[in-house]
Design a protein around this motif. Structure first.
Motif, short mmCIF file in Angstrom:
data_model
loop_
_atom_site.label_atom_id
_atom_site.label_comp_id
_atom_site.label_asym_id
_atom_site.label_seq_id
_atom_site.Cartn_x
_atom_site.Cartn_y
_atom_site.Cartn_z
N HIS A 261 0.87 -1.19 0.00
CA HIS A 261 0.00 0.00 0.00
C HIS A 261 0.90 1.23 0.00
CE1 HIS A 261 -2.86 3.03 1.28
NE2 HIS A 261 -3.83 2.17 1.09
N ASP A 262 0.98 1.90 -1.12
CA ASP A 262 1.93 3.00 -1.30
C ASP A 262 1.73 4.16 -0.31
OD1 ASP A 262 4.17 4.08 -2.58
OD2 ASP A 262 2.87 5.38 -3.79
N GLY A 263 0.51 4.37 0.16
CA GLY A 263 0.26 5.49 1.07
C GLY A 263 0.56 5.18 2.52
N ARG A 264 1.01 3.97 2.81
CA ARG A 264 1.31 3.58 4.19
C ARG A 264 2.80 3.40 4.40
NH1 ARG A 264 -2.98 2.31 7.28
NH2 ARG A 264 -4.91 1.82 6.23
N VAL A 265 3.20 3.51 5.67
CA VAL A 265 4.58 3.25 6.06
C VAL A 265 4.59 2.19 7.16
CG1 VAL A 265 5.47 5.53 5.43
CG2 VAL A 265 4.55 5.16 7.73
N VAL A 266 5.72 1.52 7.30
CA VAL A 266 5.91 0.51 8.33
C VAL A 266 6.58 1.20 9.52
CG1 VAL A 266 7.01 -1.68 8.94
CG2 VAL A 266 6.17 -1.30 6.60
N LEU A 267 5.90 1.16 10.67
CA LEU A 267 6.45 1.78 11.88
C LEU A 267 7.24 0.79 12.72
CD1 LEU A 267 3.39 3.93 12.98
CD2 LEU A 267 5.57 4.76 12.10
N VAL A 268 6.66 -0.35 12.98
CA VAL A 268 7.28 -1.35 13.84
C VAL A 268 7.12 -2.70 13.16
CG1 VAL A 268 7.12 -2.51 16.08
CG2 VAL A 268 6.78 -0.04 15.95
N ARG A 269 8.17 -3.51 13.23
CA ARG A 269 8.13 -4.86 12.65
C ARG A 269 8.80 -5.79 13.66
NH1 ARG A 269 7.58 -7.11 7.50
NH2 ARG A 269 8.90 -8.92 7.14
N ARG A 270 8.05 -6.77 14.13
CA ARG A 270 8.58 -7.72 15.11
C ARG A 270 8.27 -9.12 14.62
NH1 ARG A 270 7.37 -4.35 19.83
NH2 ARG A 270 8.84 -2.64 19.56
#
Length: 174
Positions: A106-115
Motif C-alpha cells: 500500500h503506497d500510502g502507508r509506512v511501516v512503523l514497527v516490525r517484530r
C-alpha cells in the motif's frame, strides 16, 4: 534490541484469560522514532459511545506475515495521517517520517514497527480481518531495556500502561 524480545503469544487475564493474543510491547520513551510515532498514534482515538475511544484501522493497523515457522507482525500507518500529527512535534521526529520504509502492499502507508518470533500460532480470521494485535504501551522509568511480559501485564493491571487492540485487515495488493 531483538524485536522478538518484545512480541509474545500469550493470554491477557484482564482481556480474556482463555484466549491467546499476539502482544507487542511499545515504549513511549524508545530511542526509535518510529516506535515513538506508533505510541503517538495510540492517542488518535475516535469517540464512539460516551467515553469509549476507538483507533481506526485507517490510522494504525497491523499485518501478519508467516514465513516457515516465523510469524511477523508489522504496525502500519498512513503517511498523511502521520504528517498531520507530526506538525506540532519536534523537527527531528518529523524528519524521520521520510526515512520510514514504505508498505510494499500500500503506497500510502509506512511501516512503523516490525517484530517477529518463532511460533506455530496462526492468527484466526473473521469477516475479512485477522485476529487483532494487542499493544501495551508504557514508559520505562529506569531505561534498563526490554520489559518481560509479566511486568508489562502488571503495569497494565496497575493502570501504568495502556492496552490498545489494533485491527489486522487481510493483506490485499494495492
Amino acid at each position: 534490541m531483538d524485536g522478538s524480545a518484545r512480541m509474545w503469544i500469550s493470554e491477557i487475564p484482564s482481556l480474556d484469560p482463555d484466549a491467546r493474543e499476539v502482544i507487542l510491547d511499545l515504549d513511549q520513551t524508545s530511542a526509535d522514532p518510529a516506535e515513538r510515532m506508533a505510541c503517538m498514534l495510540l492517542n488518535r482515538g475516535h469517540e464512539g459511545e460516551a467515553g469509549v475511544f476507538y483507533l481506526l484501522p485507517e490510522d494504525l493497523s497491523a499485518r501478519y506475515e508467516r514465513t516457515g515457522n516465523r510469524l511477523t507482525v508489522s504496525l502500519l500507518a498512513r503517511r498523511d495521517v502521520l504528517a498531520q500529527d507530526l506538525v506540532s512535534r519536534p523537527a527531528a521526529l518529523r524528519a524521520h517520517l521520510d526515512r520510514l520504509p514504505r508498505d510494499p502492499l500500500h503506497d500510502g502507508r509506512v511501516v512503523l514497527v516490525r517484530r517477529e518470533t518463532v511460533t506455530d500460532f496462526v492468527p484466526a480470521e473473521r469477516d475479512g480481518f485477522q485476529q487483532p494485535v494487542v499493544l501495551i504501551d508504557h514508559s520505562l522509568e529506569d531505561g534498563d531495556g526490554p520489559v518481560a511480559l509479566t511486568e508489562l501485564l502488571s503495569l497494565s493491571e496497575r493502570h501504568e500502561a495502556g492496552v490498545v487492540v489494533v485491527a489486522a485487515p487481510k493483506a490485499a495488493r494495492a
